[in-house]
Scaffold this active site. Structure first.
Site, PDB file in Angstrom:
ATOM      1  CD  GLU A  21      -3.088   0.983   1.977  1.00 25.54           C
ATOM      2  OE1 GLU A  21      -3.509  -0.185   2.044  1.00 25.54           O
ATOM      3  OE2 GLU A  21      -3.716   1.952   2.409  1.00 25.54           O
ATOM      4  CD  GLU A  65      -8.132   5.569   5.057  1.00 26.08           C
ATOM      5  OE1 GLU A  65      -7.320   4.639   5.031  1.00 26.08           O
ATOM      6  OE2 GLU A  65      -7.958   6.663   4.495  1.00 26.08           O
ATOM      7  NE  ARG A  97      -1.672   3.615  11.463  1.00 28.03           N
ATOM      8  CZ  ARG A  97      -2.197   3.952  10.289  1.00 28.03           C
ATOM      9  NH1 ARG A  97      -3.240   3.312   9.810  1.00 28.03           N
ATOM     10  NH2 ARG A  97      -1.680   4.930   9.594  1.00 28.03           N
ATOM     11  CG  ASP A 103      -3.280  10.864   5.030  1.00 31.69           C
ATOM     12  OD1 ASP A 103      -2.324  10.307   5.574  1.00 31.69           O
ATOM     13  OD2 ASP A 103      -4.011  10.306   4.192  1.00 31.69           O
ATOM     14  CD  GLU A 128       1.256   5.937  11.159  1.00 27.07           C
ATOM     15  OE1 GLU A 128       0.815   5.156  12.027  1.00 27.07           O
ATOM     16  OE2 GLU A 128       0.652   6.197  10.104  1.00 27.07           O
ATOM     17  CD  GLU A 148      -0.697   8.218   1.001  1.00 29.25           C
ATOM     18  OE1 GLU A 148      -0.192   7.759   2.042  1.00 29.25           O
ATOM     19  OE2 GLU A 148      -1.919   8.339   0.834  1.00 29.25           O
ATOM     20  CG  HIS A 202      -5.770  15.743   0.754  1.00 29.11           C
ATOM     21  ND1 HIS A 202      -5.764  15.112  -0.470  1.00 29.11           N
ATOM     22  CD2 HIS A 202      -5.945  14.759   1.670  1.00 29.11           C
ATOM     23  CE1 HIS A 202      -5.928  13.816  -0.299  1.00 29.11           C
ATOM     24  NE2 HIS A 202      -6.021  13.566   0.999  1.00 29.11           N
TER      25      HIS A 202
END
Ligand code: BDP
Length: 725
Positions: free
Chosen positions: A180, A306, A339, A379, A401, A407, A535
């Site tokens: 992923e 999600e 998480r 994110d 994290e 990404e 984003h």
């Protein structure tokens, strides 16, 4: 014909087995440049230890390999000091010589080390000591790094211990070996062949991780259906084989755990954490895991996020869910890393959701639970403020994290060194307990006195020959590991070390290349999401721009939701007049973030919706500043390209070429980012472009219809490893 064949054979044998292709990472151990070599004469002639553990063996092998390579001489090995110039390593338990030196080992803790120039029986030597064999191994790598980076080896007197107890790499690797958000090939964990065959690449993987002090890895993706299977017995045996390889290097394995496992694997009708049968199931599963992997680390859990199952499916809280798993792991010393990346459709500002869900649960989590929080509340964006959960959770340890796989920063293609981004987060002041309560000090346990301390980096490692997909993405793996050991290290120093070890110590190369790396993150911010925008990547693939995208299926969480651009202006109002996300920060920060005049300009549009003619500190309008940022981002990529072109003489052909090719792609992408963004916003602002900002090559309609390279696809997210499908 015969001669032709012979000539061909000769050509083949003369060619090096493999050119420099990046496989050796920062552990190349090429001979030092002449002058530096002179300085080290008489050092590292023999490697001595009295230890015999598997860790002592790998330490000896690494030291011999490193010293022979770097110092270009043969290195003897022995169990006692035979002459001058020895490197003696071990623990005081194993070595009376080390015990007699009275080294400051209490300060080294269990994972750290002492490196010291010493004299025993009239012989000069260098001692690498620790309280544990793993501490010594970390010391050996640190010692080799000193040599690789050209430091002087006289009068060494170093004591180090890591500030964070668990320094993890999280693999988002699926069991079918796709990854992923992975852009470096397939997963290096070859589940098909395990446990019968262990790929030797895993040993090099372990060496690289240990060289940074990484001591824990999560092998499996916390998202995705396949994680239930990974807790079955056949799979656990595969995991055990990986654990066996990593153990001598001081690395523990963790697995992601799917919350609904009791149903999927145990045939239960529910996964309700308060159901006694469910609790029994998890306890039995934990017992089984520890029978197979006695030093198993614990679970990483993504729940109610999600679409993943979780305790809220049964009306229970995150604390109920985490504590149930914690109870099962506790007798074995395992921990639960839960998480906080949660969000769900609704009217609430998405960036507020994690705090809203977790803050009320503070104090309810078991002692072996850590809440793992992404650096920002959204994110892994090119820039966002730190998550208010750091400092917000006072009674629960928070793990930080970070994401190495880029990404949202151009995948493996764009050259973006993340050291400055991470340093920005780590040094951010939460003000949780007054000034100086930095994120670094929150996660290392200092601010709230937490016992557990964890940092995690989402891996960029795959089967690509260069591991990370590009040469410069190795620097992100490297910098992450070093920061995990010591979050107060400086991103520039780390870049310098990495460049020296990966390429050369020649200042004609290191100077410009380090400068390029240090500027590269801001450059990406400029052409992607300047001034606090976030984003703007087209929904799904996260590679290219889609600032106009407002797809009907997802009325929120798309670029338009985040840029909130209209005729009146641009930006997301998170002050009291808007979503009031500012109130999640400590009062001194909330006051700063509430006022556009006080908000740092790099975060301006994150916190405020402002008119296009808003006056910036420079005196220019917001519109002009915004477009100038886009233009500057593109110009800087051109500067990076020109600089790299000049570096050709200093770099081997293969590593130079891939970097040059990627920079050329990055330039084209940056132009698209700039033009598509400007075309979008100009259609709303109606304003003219300031001098120095070129007009977009196409109109907005054109960008909207383009499929590649920024089509809504989903590379890395779906089963396919290929970009753009
Ligand atoms: C987002 C990714 C998604 C991950 C998710 C997570 O787009 O693929 O599953 O984070 O962290 O950044 O769980």
């Amino acid at each position: 014909m015969k001669w032709v064949l012979l000539a061909l054979c000769a050509a083949v044998t003369l060619a090096p087995a493999r050119a420099e292709d990046g496989y050796q990472l920062w552990l190349r151990y090429r001979p030092l440049e002449k002058q530096t070599l002179e300085r080290t004469r008489g050092t590292g002639l023999e490697v001595v230890t009295a230890g015999h553990s598997a860790t002592a063996e790998v330490t000896r092998a690494e030291l011999v390999r490193g010293l022979e390579g770097l110092l270009a001489h043969k290195v003897k090995t022995s169990d006692h000091v035979g002459g001058p110039g020895a490197v003696l390593f071990g623990t005081p338990q194993d070595s009376p010589t080390i015990a007699a030196l009275n080294l400051p080992l209490t300060r080294a803790g269990s994972d750290g080390f002492v490196i010291k120039s010493a004299v025993t029986k009239g012989r000069k030597l260098i001692v690498i000591a620790g309280n544990t064999d793993v501490g010594v191994l970390h010391g050996a790598f640190a010692f080799l790094r000193l040599i690789q980076t050209g430091r002087t080896l006289d009068k060494l007197d170093i004591v180090e211990s890591p500030k964070i107890a668990l320094r993890m790499i999280d693999h988002w690797d699926n069991l079918d070996r796709t990854m992923e958000r992975g852009f470096s090939g397939f997963s290096i964990f070859n589940w098909w062949e395990l446990p019968g065959h262990v790929d030797p690449q895993l040993i090099d993987y372990a060496r690289a991780q240990a060289s940074l002090g990484i001591n824990a890895v999560v092998l499996t993706n916390p998202s995705g259906l396949t994680t239930a299977i990974s807790l079955t017995e056949p799979w656990l045996k595969k995991v055990a084989a990986v654990a066996d390889v990593l153990r001598p290097y001081g690395i523990k394995v963790f697995l992601s755990a799917r919350f609904s496992c009791p149903m999927e694997l145990g045939g239960l009708k529910t996964a309700d954490p308060l159901d006694p049968n469910v609790r029994v199931w998890w306890k039995a599963k934990a017992d089984e895991i520890y029978r197979i992997i006695p030093d198993f680390g614990g679970f990483l859990v993504k729940a109610n996020s999600e679409g993943q199952p979780g305790p809220q499916d049964y009306g229970r809280s995150h604390a109920d869910g985490a504590n149930m798993m914690a109870e099962a792991l506790q007798p074995h010393g395992g921990i639960v890393i839960w998480r906080a990346f949660v969000y769900s459709p609704g009217p609430e500002d998405r960036v507020k959701q994690a705090y809203n869900e977790f803050k009320p649960l503070d104090g309810q989590f078991a002692g072996n639970v850590v809440i793992q929080v992404k650096n920002g509340p959204l994110d892994f964006q090119p820039r966002e403020p730190f998550s208010p959960l750091f400092g917000g959770l006072e009674k629960t340890p928070t793990a930080l994290e970070l994401q190495q796989t880029k990404e949202y920063l151009g995948f493996e293609i764009h050259l973006v060194y993340l050291g400055p981004l991470w340093q920005e987060v780590l040094s951010a002041d939460t003000f949780a307990k007054g000034p100086g309560s930095t994120v670094a000090r929150v996660i290392d346990g200092e601010v709230f006195g937490n016992k557990l301390s964890v940092i995690a980096g989402v891996s960029n490692i795959g089967t690509a020959r260069n591991w990370s997909g590009s040469i410069f993405d190795q620097a992100n793996w490297y910098a992450y590991g070093r920061l995990a050991w010591n979050p107060e290290l400086d991103a520039k120093t780390l870049a310098e070390d990495w460049v020296r070890m990966t390429f050369t110590g020649n200042p004609a190369f290191t100077g410009p290349v380090v400068d390029m790396m240090m500027g590269s993150r801001e450059t990406a911010v400029d052409y992607m999401t300047p001034l606090g925008l976030a984003h703007q990547m087209a929904t799904g693939h996260h590679y290219g721009p889609g600032p106009w995208v407002n797809d009907a299926g997802r009325p929120d969480w798309n670029p338009v939701y985040y840029n909130n651009a209209g005729k009146d202006g641009i930006g997301f109002d998170r002050a009291a007049t808007g979503s009031n996300a500012v109130a999640q920060y400590a009062p001194p920060l909330a006051a700063i973030f509430s006022d556009p005049a006080k908000t740092p300009e790099p975060l301006l549009l994150w916190f405020h919706h402002l008119p296009w003619d808003y006056r910036m500190a420079s005196g220019k309008t917001l519109w002009d500043e915004l477009t100038l940022h886009y233009a500057r981002g593109v110009e800087q990529v051109a500067v990076m390209q020109a600089m790299w072109a000049k570096m050709k003489p200093y770099v081997d052909a293969e590593r130079w070429q891939i970097t040059a090719d990627f920079l050329a792609i990055q330039y084209g992408d940056a132009v698209i980012w700039r033009d598509a963004s400007i075309a979008t916003f100009q259609s709303l602002s109606g304003r003219a472009l300031p001098a120095g900002v070129p007009a977009p090559a196409h109109d907005l309609e054109w960008y909207k219809t383009q499929k590649l390279p920024f089509a809504p696809g989903n590379p890395g997210k779906t089963a396919s490893p290929f970009r753009g499908d």
